[in-house]
Design a protein around this motif. Structure first.
Motif, mmCIF file in Angstrom:
data_model
loop_
_atom_site.group_PDB
_atom_site.id
_atom_site.type_symbol
_atom_site.label_atom_id
_atom_site.label_comp_id
_atom_site.label_asym_id
_atom_site.label_seq_id
_atom_site.Cartn_x
_atom_site.Cartn_y
_atom_site.Cartn_z
ATOM 1 N N GLU A 108 0.856 -1.190 0.000
ATOM 2 C CA GLU A 108 0.000 0.000 0.000
ATOM 3 C C GLU A 108 0.889 1.236 0.000
ATOM 4 O OE1 GLU A 108 -2.704 -0.081 3.300
ATOM 5 O OE2 GLU A 108 -3.304 -2.160 2.930
ATOM 6 N N ARG A 134 2.780 0.462 3.347
ATOM 7 C CA ARG A 134 2.747 -0.886 3.932
ATOM 8 C C ARG A 134 3.606 -1.758 3.034
ATOM 9 N NH1 ARG A 134 -1.363 -5.424 4.267
ATOM 10 N NH2 ARG A 134 -1.140 -6.294 6.362
ATOM 11 N N ARG A 135 4.675 -2.314 3.611
ATOM 12 C CA ARG A 135 5.658 -3.024 2.795
ATOM 13 C C ARG A 135 5.989 -4.387 3.388
ATOM 14 N NH1 ARG A 135 10.461 0.916 3.019
ATOM 15 N NH2 ARG A 135 9.554 1.249 5.102
ATOM 16 N N LEU A 146 7.087 -7.305 8.008
ATOM 17 C CA LEU A 146 5.909 -6.605 7.516
ATOM 18 C C LEU A 146 5.855 -5.289 8.265
ATOM 19 C CD1 LEU A 146 3.278 -6.600 5.834
ATOM 20 C CD2 LEU A 146 2.138 -7.659 7.798
ATOM 21 N N GLU A 148 4.505 -1.099 8.537
ATOM 22 C CA GLU A 148 3.611 0.007 8.187
ATOM 23 C C GLU A 148 4.288 1.301 8.617
ATOM 24 O OE1 GLU A 148 -0.084 -0.788 10.109
ATOM 25 O OE2 GLU A 148 -0.550 -2.516 8.840
ATOM 26 N N THR A 149 4.493 2.196 7.669
ATOM 27 C CA THR A 149 5.258 3.420 7.898
ATOM 28 C C THR A 149 4.429 4.633 7.502
ATOM 29 O OG1 THR A 149 7.283 2.221 7.315
ATOM 30 C CG2 THR A 149 7.410 4.629 7.376
ATOM 31 N N THR A 197 -1.592 -11.886 8.412
ATOM 32 C CA THR A 197 -0.154 -11.685 8.573
ATOM 33 C C THR A 197 0.609 -12.979 8.366
ATOM 34 O OG1 THR A 197 -0.516 -9.859 10.122
ATOM 35 C CG2 THR A 197 1.649 -10.912 10.164
ATOM 36 N N TYR A 227 6.797 4.102 12.492
ATOM 37 C CA TYR A 227 6.510 2.793 11.882
ATOM 38 C C TYR A 227 6.165 1.759 12.938
ATOM 39 C CZ TYR A 227 11.204 0.648 12.740
ATOM 40 O OH TYR A 227 12.339 0.122 13.297
#
Length: 244
Positions: A108, A134-135, A146, A148-149, A197, A227
């Motif tokens: 994302e 989201r990487r 996994l 989220e930043t 996840t 993050y």
């Protein structure tokens, strides 16, 4: 020696850095090996000492090499311990320092309003926006992280449209936006992943993950990144160094 392309989009220092990094990771220069001098590299590649110096400085910053005053530059040792939680290096930079290959899949990437938690962490107002990422990240083809930043949108205009596949976010923030991370606060606990996840990280059965939350600050003291990451630790350890 691979030729550097003066007509390429990438600057010469970056091309030379990548060539030298590749030779180190391939074993052409072993751990502890003294590298040629700036003048010798300059003669070999037909580039100035300033170009060589900038490339070497970047490799020192990421830890792939180190310098001893009056003696030159040497190849660093690479270990399985992961130090990114106790340094201001990004995950990609720290893994590359150890000779590992990082792959990043962007799940994302959008411009949006911050959540209440994000606004608090980044000291934002309700009217501010963030770039949210989201990487999914792997190390040597092993799914590892996994993450989220979020980054304040006013600090990195256009970041939500920038290609980030297999790129270091910290290097991009530094090079393109002049944002240098100087310190960070991090919190770590253990959690069990939910089904989505588990599927993303290729987990079968019960496997606890380390949950890492971080707020990173720039030279001005302003928060520039928040993050939350879920980290697999089967084949690695998180290493934290403390000082008095």
């Amino acid at each position: 020696m691979p030729a550097l392309d003066r007509n390429a989009g990438a600057p010469l220092w970056m091309q030379f850095r990548d060539v030298l990094r590749g030779r180190i990771l391939q074993g052409d220069f072993g751990v502890g090996t003294k590298l040629p001098t700036e003048a010798e590299f300059g003669e070999q590649f037909g580039i100035s000492r300033i170009v060589v110096r900038e490339a070497l400085a970047d490799l020192v910053r990421t830890g792939l090499i180190y310098k001893i005053r009056g003696q030159g530059a040497f190849v660093s040792a690479r270990e399985r311990d992961e130090d990114f939680v106790s340094t201001v290096l990004g995950f990609s930079d720290e893994m590359e320092r150890k000779g590992l290959t990082v792959r990043t899949q962007v799940l994302e990437q959008e411009l949006r309003a911050p959540t209440e938690q994000e606004a608090s962490a980044l000291e934002l107002k309700d009217t501010d926006q963030v770039v949210a990422l989201r990487r999914l990240r792997s190390v040597d083809n092993e799914l590892r992280l996994l993450v989220e930043t979020v980054v304040p949108a006013d600090l990195a205009p256009g970041l939500h449209r920038t290609r980030l596949e297999n790129r270091s976010l910290y290097e991009l923030l530094r090079r393109q936006y002049g944002l240098r991370i100087v310190r960070a606060e991090r919190w770590i606990d253990a959690v069990l992943p939910d089904a989505p996840t588990q599927e993303l990280l290729g987990i079968t059965g019960q496997e606890p993950l380390l949950r890492i939350e971080s707020i990173a600050y720039g030279a001005s003291g302003r928060p520039v990144e928040h993050y939350r990451a879920l980290h697999r630790c089967q084949s690695s350890r998180l290493h934290v160094k403390t000082t008095t």
